[in-house]
Design an enzyme around this catalytic site. Structure first.
Site, short mmCIF file in Angstrom:
data_model
loop_
_atom_site.label_atom_id
_atom_site.label_comp_id
_atom_site.label_asym_id
_atom_site.label_seq_id
_atom_site.Cartn_x
_atom_site.Cartn_y
_atom_site.Cartn_z
N ASP A 8 0.85 -1.19 0.00
CA ASP A 8 0.00 0.00 0.00
C ASP A 8 0.89 1.24 0.00
OD1 ASP A 8 -1.71 2.23 1.29
OD2 ASP A 8 -3.17 0.65 0.90
N ILE A 9 0.50 2.27 -0.75
CA ILE A 9 1.33 3.48 -0.82
C ILE A 9 1.19 4.37 0.43
CG2 ILE A 9 1.40 3.53 -3.33
CD1 ILE A 9 -0.67 5.85 -3.18
N ASN A 59 -13.42 -3.28 1.90
CA ASN A 59 -14.47 -2.26 1.96
C ASN A 59 -15.37 -2.40 0.74
OD1 ASN A 59 -13.25 -1.00 4.26
ND2 ASN A 59 -11.79 -0.02 2.89
N GLU A 78 -12.97 3.09 -1.86
CA GLU A 78 -12.53 4.25 -2.63
C GLU A 78 -12.07 3.92 -4.04
OE1 GLU A 78 -9.62 6.09 -0.10
OE2 GLU A 78 -11.17 7.03 1.13
N VAL A 79 -11.73 2.66 -4.30
CA VAL A 79 -11.30 2.25 -5.64
C VAL A 79 -12.28 1.20 -6.15
CG1 VAL A 79 -9.45 1.20 -7.01
CG2 VAL A 79 -8.88 2.70 -5.09
N HIS A 134 -7.27 -5.53 1.97
CA HIS A 134 -6.14 -5.01 2.72
C HIS A 134 -5.69 -6.10 3.68
CE1 HIS A 134 -6.85 -0.65 1.79
NE2 HIS A 134 -8.07 -1.11 1.58
N HIS A 162 -10.46 -5.20 -3.69
CA HIS A 162 -9.13 -5.32 -3.08
C HIS A 162 -9.29 -5.66 -1.61
CE1 HIS A 162 -10.35 -1.09 -2.78
NE2 HIS A 162 -9.55 -0.97 -1.72
#
Length: 127
Positions: free
Chosen positions: A39-40, A97, A105-106, A112, A110
């Site tokens: 993760d960035i 999420n 948000e994307v 995490h 995905h």
């Protein structure tokens, strides 16, 4: 900004672009069904994102439309990444999420994967 997980898949989303190598990422795993990368903006000492290669907006979309092989491959990829990063014995957290209330948000599924320290309560007090 949270997204509407019921909208059609957007092939211009950042994770689709990472899958096509249009945007660099620090990949830590890849196979036929998934890739994983750092993760960035990590929220824990280990914070890895695992995404399926297929065009799925959310967990709901994936569970409804993905093939059995894609589902099994993705779940196995998440487990493999956790094992390869020595997270099983001390413990880790998975988070996916979905939609606005979930904070997605994307618009690409995905998961995490958090670890490397005690993670505390799942939700902050008052939620």
């Amino acid at each position: 900004m949270p997204i509407d997980a019921t909208l059609p898949y957007d092939p211009t989303n950042i994770f689709a672009r990472i899958l096509r190598d249009e945007i660099p990422s620090k990949r830590v795993y890849e196979d036929d069904h998934a890739i994983a990368f750092q993760d960035i903006a990590p929220q824990a000492p280990t914070h890895i994102l695992v995404i399926p290669r297929g065009p799925y907006v959310s967990w709901d979309d994936f569970s409804a439309r993905a093939s059995d092989a894609e589902i099994a491959g993705f779940v196995r990829a998440v487990g493999t990444v956790a094992r390869e990063h020595a997270l099983v014995e001390p413990g880790y957290r998975l988070l996916a999420n979905t939609g606005p209330h979930g904070g997605q948000e994307v618009p690409h599924l995905h998961v995490h994967l958090f670890g490397g320290q005690p993670l505390g309560p799942m939700l902050s007090p008052g939620h």
